[in-house]
Write an enzyme that holds these catalytic residues in place. Sequence first.
Site, mmCIF file in Angstrom:
data_model
loop_
_atom_site.group_PDB
_atom_site.id
_atom_site.type_symbol
_atom_site.label_atom_id
_atom_site.label_comp_id
_atom_site.label_asym_id
_atom_site.label_seq_id
_atom_site.Cartn_x
_atom_site.Cartn_y
_atom_site.Cartn_z
ATOM 1 N N LYS A 22 0.685 -1.354 0.073
ATOM 2 C CA LYS A 22 0.109 -0.038 -0.052
ATOM 3 C C LYS A 22 0.789 1.292 -0.040
ATOM 4 O O LYS A 22 0.408 2.330 -1.024
ATOM 5 C CB LYS A 22 -1.281 0.094 1.011
ATOM 6 C CG LYS A 22 -1.498 1.134 1.912
ATOM 7 C CD LYS A 22 -2.369 1.039 2.686
ATOM 8 C CE LYS A 22 -1.935 1.921 3.987
ATOM 9 N NZ LYS A 22 -1.091 3.284 4.083
ATOM 10 N N ASN A 23 1.876 1.510 1.029
ATOM 11 C CA ASN A 23 2.524 2.276 1.001
ATOM 12 C C ASN A 23 3.433 2.641 -0.081
ATOM 13 O O ASN A 23 4.068 3.411 -0.333
ATOM 14 C CB ASN A 23 3.538 2.779 2.765
ATOM 15 C CG ASN A 23 2.846 2.855 3.066
ATOM 16 O OD1 ASN A 23 1.502 3.075 3.717
ATOM 17 N ND2 ASN A 23 3.250 2.726 4.862
ATOM 18 N N ARG A 92 -4.235 11.048 3.754
ATOM 19 C CA ARG A 92 -3.102 11.730 3.834
ATOM 20 C C ARG A 92 -2.032 11.648 2.476
ATOM 21 O O ARG A 92 -1.693 12.553 2.895
ATOM 22 C CB ARG A 92 -2.553 11.142 5.536
ATOM 23 C CG ARG A 92 -1.057 11.748 5.899
ATOM 24 C CD ARG A 92 -0.638 12.030 7.465
ATOM 25 N NE ARG A 92 0.597 12.438 7.263
ATOM 26 C CZ ARG A 92 1.414 13.050 7.644
ATOM 27 N NH1 ARG A 92 -0.076 14.506 7.767
ATOM 28 N NH2 ARG A 92 2.370 13.970 7.102
ATOM 29 N N CYS A 116 -5.057 8.742 8.648
ATOM 30 C CA CYS A 116 -5.434 7.970 10.423
ATOM 31 C C CYS A 116 -5.176 9.322 11.589
ATOM 32 O O CYS A 116 -4.581 9.539 11.234
ATOM 33 C CB CYS A 116 -4.633 6.435 10.790
ATOM 34 S SG CYS A 116 -5.274 5.208 9.838
ATOM 35 N N ARG A 121 0.657 14.995 12.701
ATOM 36 C CA ARG A 121 0.729 14.723 11.730
ATOM 37 C C ARG A 121 0.929 16.168 10.801
ATOM 38 O O ARG A 121 0.655 16.108 9.728
ATOM 39 C CB ARG A 121 0.309 13.457 10.684
ATOM 40 C CG ARG A 121 0.222 12.491 11.470
ATOM 41 C CD ARG A 121 -0.559 11.228 11.096
ATOM 42 N NE ARG A 121 0.679 10.322 10.026
ATOM 43 C CZ ARG A 121 0.072 9.456 9.649
ATOM 44 N NH1 ARG A 121 -1.102 9.022 9.338
ATOM 45 N NH2 ARG A 121 0.674 8.798 8.398
ATOM 46 N N PRO A 122 1.858 16.721 11.401
ATOM 47 C CA PRO A 122 2.346 18.197 10.279
ATOM 48 C C PRO A 122 2.401 17.919 8.846
ATOM 49 O O PRO A 122 3.203 16.956 8.618
ATOM 50 C CB PRO A 122 2.777 18.578 11.197
ATOM 51 C CG PRO A 122 3.658 18.112 11.651
ATOM 52 C CD PRO A 122 2.672 16.741 12.295
ATOM 53 N N ILE A 123 1.953 18.369 8.315
ATOM 54 C CA ILE A 123 3.405 19.002 6.695
ATOM 55 C C ILE A 123 4.133 19.619 5.986
ATOM 56 O O ILE A 123 4.377 19.580 4.733
ATOM 57 C CB ILE A 123 2.151 18.865 5.488
ATOM 58 C CG1 ILE A 123 1.436 19.880 6.037
ATOM 59 C CG2 ILE A 123 1.308 17.295 5.442
ATOM 60 C CD1 ILE A 123 0.000 19.918 4.254
ATOM 61 N N ASP A 124 4.572 20.587 7.739
ATOM 62 C CA ASP A 124 5.751 21.127 7.460
ATOM 63 C C ASP A 124 7.076 20.564 6.984
ATOM 64 O O ASP A 124 7.909 21.660 5.954
ATOM 65 C CB ASP A 124 6.009 21.929 8.599
ATOM 66 C CG ASP A 124 6.496 20.805 9.978
ATOM 67 O OD1 ASP A 124 6.086 19.663 9.729
ATOM 68 O OD2 ASP A 124 7.309 20.693 10.078
ATOM 69 N N ASP A 307 3.981 1.067 11.779
ATOM 70 C CA ASP A 307 2.739 0.123 11.939
ATOM 71 C C ASP A 307 2.970 -1.242 12.839
ATOM 72 O O ASP A 307 1.634 -1.188 12.037
ATOM 73 C CB ASP A 307 3.239 0.225 10.343
ATOM 74 C CG ASP A 307 3.026 1.279 9.617
ATOM 75 O OD1 ASP A 307 2.266 2.177 10.406
ATOM 76 O OD2 ASP A 307 3.154 1.614 7.749
ATOM 77 N N ARG A 399 -8.899 0.415 4.889
ATOM 78 C CA ARG A 399 -7.608 0.930 4.238
ATOM 79 C C ARG A 399 -6.173 0.001 2.847
ATOM 80 O O ARG A 399 -5.298 1.129 2.308
ATOM 81 C CB ARG A 399 -7.516 2.165 4.499
ATOM 82 C CG ARG A 399 -8.324 2.857 4.987
ATOM 83 C CD ARG A 399 -8.449 4.379 5.868
ATOM 84 N NE ARG A 399 -7.368 4.827 5.481
ATOM 85 C CZ ARG A 399 -5.827 5.843 6.289
ATOM 86 N NH1 ARG A 399 -6.106 5.728 7.103
ATOM 87 N NH2 ARG A 399 -4.842 6.011 5.388
HETATM 88 C C1 UD1 Z 1 4.067 6.801 6.377
HETATM 89 C C2 UD1 Z 1 3.334 5.643 5.931
HETATM 90 C C3 UD1 Z 1 2.462 4.960 7.459
HETATM 91 C C4 UD1 Z 1 4.175 4.901 8.083
HETATM 92 C C5 UD1 Z 1 4.740 6.553 8.053
HETATM 93 C C6 UD1 Z 1 5.930 5.800 8.817
HETATM 94 C C7 UD1 Z 1 2.464 5.871 3.687
HETATM 95 C C8 UD1 Z 1 1.135 6.468 2.824
HETATM 96 N N1 UD1 Z 1 2.510 5.739 5.576
HETATM 97 O O1 UD1 Z 1 2.816 7.963 6.745
HETATM 98 O O2 UD1 Z 1 2.181 3.727 7.310
HETATM 99 O O3 UD1 Z 1 3.629 4.798 9.672
HETATM 100 O O4 UD1 Z 1 5.256 6.278 7.211
HETATM 101 O O5 UD1 Z 1 6.649 4.946 8.796
HETATM 102 O O6 UD1 Z 1 3.367 5.408 3.382
HETATM 103 N N2 UD1 Z 1 5.994 15.152 10.410
HETATM 104 C C9 UD1 Z 1 6.198 16.130 10.357
HETATM 105 N N3 UD1 Z 1 6.440 16.661 9.472
HETATM 106 C C10 UD1 Z 1 6.136 16.620 8.257
HETATM 107 C C11 UD1 Z 1 6.195 14.989 8.263
HETATM 108 C C12 UD1 Z 1 5.807 14.216 8.959
HETATM 109 O O7 UD1 Z 1 6.471 16.792 11.256
HETATM 110 O O8 UD1 Z 1 5.808 17.451 7.524
HETATM 111 C C13 UD1 Z 1 6.356 13.203 11.398
HETATM 112 C C14 UD1 Z 1 5.115 13.452 11.169
HETATM 113 O O9 UD1 Z 1 3.997 13.777 12.598
HETATM 114 C C15 UD1 Z 1 5.498 11.672 12.165
HETATM 115 C C16 UD1 Z 1 6.953 11.454 11.570
HETATM 116 O O10 UD1 Z 1 6.783 12.787 11.034
HETATM 117 O O11 UD1 Z 1 5.387 11.815 13.230
HETATM 118 C C17 UD1 Z 1 7.228 10.510 10.814
HETATM 119 O O12 UD1 Z 1 5.931 10.328 9.489
HETATM 120 P P1 UD1 Z 1 5.973 9.951 8.301
HETATM 121 O O13 UD1 Z 1 7.509 9.362 7.846
HETATM 122 O O14 UD1 Z 1 6.060 11.870 7.498
HETATM 123 O O15 UD1 Z 1 4.414 9.114 7.685
HETATM 124 P P2 UD1 Z 1 3.958 9.758 6.832
HETATM 125 O O16 UD1 Z 1 4.954 9.774 5.560
HETATM 126 O O17 UD1 Z 1 2.764 10.215 6.977
#
Ligand code: UD1
Length: 429
Positions: A22-23, A92, A116, A121-124, A307, A399
């Site tokens: 999936k990922n 997301r 989820c 889970r910010p996107i900064d 996960d 999902r």
């Molecule tokens: C991906 C996986 C998810 C998995 C996660 C961690 C997909 C579709 N999903 O999610 O199943 O649990 O990796 O292995 O591939 N963060 C920030 N700012 C950002 C982005 C992330 O602070 O801009 C933080 C998040 O809040 C979190 C951490 O970084 O605490 C890890 O997130 P990230 O590795 O980005 O996970 P996803 O890509 O969302």
Amino acid sequence: MDKLIVTGGNPLKGEVTISGGKNAVLPAIAATILADNICEINSVPHLSDVDTINEVLTSLGAKVEFKDDVLTIDPRSINTYVAPYEYIQKMRASILILGPLLAKKGRAQVSAPGGCKIGSRPIDLHIKGLRALGAEIEIKDNYIEAKLEGRFKGNKIYLDFPSVGATEHIMMAAAMAEGTTIIENVAEEPEIVDLANFLNHLGANIRGAGTNMIKIEGVERLGKQMVRHAIIPDRIEAGSYMIAAAVCGGNVLLKNVIADHIKPVIAKLQEAGAEVRDEDGNLRVIGPQKLKAADIKTLPYPGFPTDMQSPFMSLMSIAEGECHITETIFENRLMHAQQLKRMGADITIEGNVAKVKGVPKLYGAKVMATDLRAGAGLIIAGLVAEGETEIYGVHHIDRGYENLLEKFRALGANIRREEITQEEYDEVE
Ligand code: UD1
């Protein structure tokens, strides 16, 4: 709306074939926006998350066809840069279309993503990365408005945290940038390598994926010819079936699995007393008579995957002894402990640590899947519990697990799905 009903006590036996990841497939689908021709993606799992991102692409104007496990996307007909709120909200990973849309259309309007509920889970890091490559981005009431003058411009970017999504996003944008991009402290997950391979098939020039630094020489166009790409097996689905086999003293052969991608899960299962061995490239898992407690700490790859934390907690609930489960990736990802306690587990939460004292038995109860992997953990607990476990919040599980019922039943599990009313759902929540 549905619930799952698991009647515990049957040890899992037989074979299970793991689906495409999936990922890995979600970012690959977003990346097709960058192509100038048809993309064919193979080994694609039928999951609601895949349907969601396909709907996003369709709504942008792409032609999407999904037959068996082959997904064919023709991005040439994409005719808008506005992604509808209703799909983006659901998932997301849909934020990943922002960079590719900017690269191709010079503009993008995307709402802030859902997914989820496991922390803020910010996107900064995504935004910071795209800005460093030259995008102008404004965030207004949960809406992202972005513009790009000409092409992205290569740059040096250091990620404050090795975010999987941000690494993928910046890699896609930089693939079509003018000049060289170096991204440091990137995520090293197998899904990053798979995406880099797909982009390279499309004509990108990406080196270093799978290490902590990625170097990208931007190219002007991607996917001049039709490209075929096969998605890697889902290591999280594989790990879930491995833990399910171990929890109830089962004996299961997993096919289509890359053992190298799940080393920490194998190591921890062995520490807990399970036998895991390679059989001609497949993995056999044999559950022990008595499980032993083993500590885990979630970490970026190649550490123990976040996960897999919830499935592992279910396993530890009935292991002999006491262990600590430390969650370091997400700040709110221990909610399933409360649900396991309804089934008789002895778990205390202190900050980001769950202290799990193994109990001799779990008991069937009504429980809520608070997120996708929490749902998997509850199924695993239900397999070993005495009596019936009713799991609500099945939409989360849909999902990420293809043919879940069929796969578990083929292994001998007693599991069924029933429709429920909103009132019944609200009562459990
Ligand atoms: C991906 C996986 C998810 C998995 C996660 C961690 C997909 C579709 N999903 O999610 O199943 O649990 O990796 O292995 O591939 N963060 C920030 N700012 C950002 C982005 C992330 O602070 O801009 C933080 C998040 O809040 C979190 C951490 O970084 O605490 C890890 O997130 P990230 O590795 O980005 O996970 P996803 O890509 O969302």
